[in-house]
Write a protein that holds these residues in place. Structure first.
Motif, PDB file in Angstrom:
ATOM      1  N   PRO A 168       0.841  -1.217   0.000  1.00 11.48           N
ATOM      2  CA  PRO A 168       0.000   0.000   0.000  1.00 11.48           C
ATOM      3  C   PRO A 168       0.868   1.254   0.000  1.00 11.48           C
ATOM      4  N   ILE A 169       0.317   2.335  -0.524  1.00 11.26           N
ATOM      5  CA  ILE A 169       1.030   3.617  -0.379  1.00 11.26           C
ATOM      6  C   ILE A 169       0.214   4.612   0.445  1.00 11.26           C
ATOM      7  N   ALA A 170      -1.084   4.335   0.619  1.00 11.52           N
ATOM      8  CA  ALA A 170      -1.890   5.272   1.418  1.00 11.52           C
ATOM      9  C   ALA A 170      -3.194   4.605   1.838  1.00 11.52           C
ATOM     10  N   PHE A 171      -3.790   5.155   2.890  1.00 12.76           N
ATOM     11  CA  PHE A 171      -5.103   4.717   3.367  1.00 12.76           C
ATOM     12  C   PHE A 171      -6.006   5.945   3.360  1.00 12.76           C
ATOM     13  N   GLU A 172      -7.159   5.801   2.753  1.00 14.17           N
ATOM     14  CA  GLU A 172      -8.077   6.942   2.674  1.00 14.17           C
ATOM     15  C   GLU A 172      -9.392   6.590   3.368  1.00 14.17           C
ATOM     16  N   ASN A 173     -10.057   7.603   3.889  1.00  9.19           N
ATOM     17  CA  ASN A 173     -11.341   7.420   4.576  1.00  9.19           C
ATOM     18  C   ASN A 173     -12.407   8.281   3.910  1.00  9.19           C
ATOM     19  N   PRO A 174     -12.871   7.875   2.704  1.00  2.97           N
ATOM     20  CA  PRO A 174     -13.919   8.683   2.078  1.00  2.97           C
ATOM     21  C   PRO A 174     -15.141   8.795   2.981  1.00  2.97           C
ATOM     22  N   GLY A 175     -15.698   9.978   3.028  1.00  2.00           N
ATOM     23  CA  GLY A 175     -16.869  10.212   3.874  1.00  2.00           C
ATOM     24  C   GLY A 175     -16.504  10.892   5.181  1.00  2.00           C
ATOM     25  N   ILE A 176     -15.211  10.804   5.552  1.00  2.00           N
ATOM     26  CA  ILE A 176     -14.849  11.297   6.884  1.00  2.00           C
ATOM     27  C   ILE A 176     -14.871  12.824   6.945  1.00  2.00           C
ATOM     28  N   GLU A 177     -14.691  13.463   5.781  1.00  2.00           N
ATOM     29  CA  GLU A 177     -14.618  14.931   5.801  1.00  2.00           C
ATOM     30  C   GLU A 177     -15.931  15.548   6.271  1.00  2.00           C
ATOM     31  N   VAL A 178     -17.056  14.828   6.096  1.00  2.00           N
ATOM     32  CA  VAL A 178     -18.345  15.386   6.551  1.00  2.00           C
ATOM     33  C   VAL A 178     -18.823  14.726   7.848  1.00  2.00           C
ATOM     34  N   ALA A 179     -17.975  13.869   8.412  1.00  2.00           N
ATOM     35  CA  ALA A 179     -18.368  13.180   9.650  1.00  2.00           C
ATOM     36  C   ALA A 179     -18.161  14.101  10.844  1.00  2.00           C
ATOM     37  N   GLU A 180     -18.831  13.786  11.932  1.00  2.00           N
ATOM     38  CA  GLU A 180     -18.532  14.458  13.188  1.00  2.00           C
ATOM     39  C   GLU A 180     -18.528  13.422  14.298  1.00  2.00           C
ATOM     40  N   PRO A 181     -17.847  13.696  15.395  1.00  2.00           N
ATOM     41  CA  PRO A 181     -17.822  12.712  16.475  1.00  2.00           C
ATOM     42  C   PRO A 181     -19.246  12.338  16.900  1.00  2.00           C
ATOM     43  N   ALA A 182     -19.457  11.075  17.231  1.00  2.00           N
ATOM     44  CA  ALA A 182     -20.783  10.620  17.662  1.00  2.00           C
ATOM     45  C   ALA A 182     -21.195  11.372  18.931  1.00  2.00           C
ATOM     46  N   PRO A 183     -22.522  11.483  19.163  1.00  2.00           N
ATOM     47  CA  PRO A 183     -22.987  12.190  20.359  1.00  2.00           C
ATOM     48  C   PRO A 183     -22.343  11.604  21.625  1.00  2.00           C
ATOM     49  N   GLY A 184     -21.843  12.475  22.461  1.00  2.00           N
ATOM     50  CA  GLY A 184     -21.248  12.027  23.725  1.00  2.00           C
ATOM     51  C   GLY A 184     -19.738  11.914  23.682  1.00  2.00           C
ATOM     52  N   VAL A 185     -19.162  11.799  22.471  1.00  2.00           N
ATOM     53  CA  VAL A 185     -17.712  11.562  22.388  1.00  2.00           C
ATOM     54  C   VAL A 185     -16.927  12.794  22.867  1.00  2.00           C
ATOM     55  N   VAL A 186     -17.251  13.943  22.300  1.00  2.00           N
ATOM     56  CA  VAL A 186     -16.485  15.154  22.642  1.00  2.00           C
ATOM     57  C   VAL A 186     -16.678  15.498  24.127  1.00  2.00           C
ATOM     58  N   ASP A 187     -17.904  15.358  24.631  1.00  2.00           N
ATOM     59  CA  ASP A 187     -18.156  15.647  26.048  1.00  2.00           C
ATOM     60  C   ASP A 187     -17.378  14.694  26.949  1.00  2.00           C
ATOM     61  N   ALA A 188     -17.326  13.418  26.546  1.00  2.00           N
ATOM     62  CA  ALA A 188     -16.588  12.435  27.361  1.00  2.00           C
ATOM     63  C   ALA A 188     -15.112  12.796  27.400  1.00  2.00           C
ATOM     64  N   ILE A 189     -14.562  13.184  26.254  1.00  2.00           N
ATOM     65  CA  ILE A 189     -13.135  13.557  26.212  1.00  2.00           C
ATOM     66  C   ILE A 189     -12.902  14.814  27.056  1.00  2.00           C
ATOM     67  N   ALA A 190     -13.812  15.777  26.926  1.00  2.00           N
ATOM     68  CA  ALA A 190     -13.650  17.036  27.675  1.00  2.00           C
ATOM     69  C   ALA A 190     -13.748  16.802  29.187  1.00  2.00           C
ATOM     70  N   GLY A 191     -14.550  15.812  29.587  1.00  2.00           N
ATOM     71  CA  GLY A 191     -14.764  15.589  31.014  1.00  2.00           C
ATOM     72  C   GLY A 191     -13.889  14.495  31.605  1.00  2.00           C
ATOM     73  N   ALA A 192     -12.941  13.990  30.808  1.00  2.00           N
ATOM     74  CA  ALA A 192     -12.113  12.862  31.275  1.00  2.00           C
ATOM     75  C   ALA A 192     -10.947  13.344  32.136  1.00  2.00           C
ATOM     76  N   ASP A 193     -10.456  12.429  32.973  1.00  2.00           N
ATOM     77  CA  ASP A 193      -9.199  12.669  33.684  1.00  2.00           C
ATOM     78  C   ASP A 193      -8.036  12.067  32.900  1.00  2.00           C
ATOM     79  N   VAL A 194      -8.324  10.953  32.234  1.00  2.00           N
ATOM     80  CA  VAL A 194      -7.294  10.261  31.453  1.00  2.00           C
ATOM     81  C   VAL A 194      -7.911   9.788  30.149  1.00  2.00           C
TER      82      VAL A 194
END
Ligand code: FO1
Length: 317
Positions: A168-194
């Motif tokens: 392989p020379i590269a891995f691509e993720n078509p569709g990811i440019e319009v994706a957003e983190p699933a509900p709860g992911v960003v809040d969990a990261i923001a509220g984490a200790d580790v």
């Protein structure tokens, strides 16, 4: 109390997650939030497969096939044989009967309008998982492998049919440019200790999670310590074919090189600390010199207790 978020995918992620559950239960800490890669999901024979979600769900439920590393223990392949007779699906890709039950249930729920996040929540009603499992995104994302000869191939074909032997020379993720983190992911990261980065494939398991728009920003902004665990021990990947993936993106199969790939937080990367195997103790100064605190521990995930000891070492890194 330590609030823990884990980024995980694949077999390495499922073994690590078992350790996370055990370590936190021993400490009396709340359930971890596990953010799982969905970049290698696919539609096949009309059903939605989520290999990394299922690896983690099956492992936590204790119904996984530990020999093969994927699918259900003791599964049969009657429906698969019939699909093959019809020429449906992929001849190199086996859908077990019990596993197909999962895919049918999931596909039905998705068709009913549930999101992947809601589908996983429903799965964990049947099997209380002991962690809060979230997909990285509710948006459909693919992983496409760009080969040295110019061909493009779905990751699952490259991985399971060709066993990662086509350069392989590269891995691509078509569709990811319009994706957003699933509900709860960003809040969990923001509220984490580790935040723990599991010893999963850095390119095709952790890579897609980090590529979801907004994910890196959340990881940079969190007050949590971000600690990665090396899946490379003594210059070799512990399982899978991550070395081929790493080579394709110009990263050597060495624990310090993977740490450098994630990068130190102070320079806009992700890591505060990096757990190296005892075999790689000599690399610790190189990791420290990059501004990532190196910690050495036994990293072989031989069973849940060994994985829990690794998690404990990471939590105190
Ligand atoms: N891996 C294989 O090597 N061969 C298979 O036939 C196969 C079938 C399969 C079916 C459902 C599923 O959820 C996973 C399956 N896997 C199979 C594993 C999987 O393709 C990869 O190991 C992961 O995607 C890599 O993380």
């Amino acid at each position: 109390m330590t609030r823990v978020v884990v980024l995980a995918g694949g077999v390495g992620g499922s073994k690590f997650t078992l350790g996370v559950r055990e370590a936190l239960a021993r400490r009396g800490d709340p359930e971890a939030t596990v953010v799982v890669n969905t970049g290698d999901d696919l539609w096949l024979s009309g059903v939605r497969l989520q290999p990394d979600v299922d690896s983690i769900v099956y492992a936590l439920a204790g119904v996984n096939d530990t020999q093969r590393g994927w699918g259900r223990a003791g599964d049969t392949e009657r429906v698969n044989a019939e699909l093959q007779a019809w020429g449906a699906g992929w001849p190199w890709f086996t859908l077990g009967d019990l596993d197909l039950g999962t895919h049918l249930a999931r596909t039905g729920w998705l068709r009913d309008g549930l999101t992947p996040t809601q589908v996983i929540a429903r799965m964990s009603e049947r099997w209380p998982l002991g962690v809060r499992l979230l997909p990285m995104t509710d948006t459909e994302v693919d992983t496409i492998v760009v080969l040295a000869d110019g061909r493009r191939m779905h990751f699952q074909e490259w991985w399971t049919r060709h066993r990662a032997t086509l350069p392989p020379i590269a891995f691509e993720n078509p569709g990811i440019e319009v994706a957003e983190p699933a509900p709860g992911v960003v809040d969990a990261i923001a509220g984490a200790d580790v935040v723990l980065i599991a010893p999963s494939n850095p390119v095709v398991s952790i890579g897609p999670i980090l590529a979801v728009p907004g994910m890196r920003e959340a990881l940079r902004a969190t007050p949590a310590r971000v600690i990665g665990v090396s899946g490379v021990i003594g210059g070799r990947v512990v399982r899978g074919m991550a070395d081929v993936c790493l080579a394709a993106i110009g990263v050597e199969t060495r624990a310090d090189a993977v740490a450098a790939h994630y990068g130190p937080r102070r320079d806009g990367g992700l890591l505060d600390a990096w757990l190296l195997a005892e075999e790689d103790a000599a690399l610790a100064p190189a990791v420290d010199a990059r501004g990532i605190r190196a910690r050495v521990a036994p990293l072989w995930m031989t069973d849940a207790a060994a994985s829990a000891a690794i998690v404990e070492a990471a939590l105190t890194a």
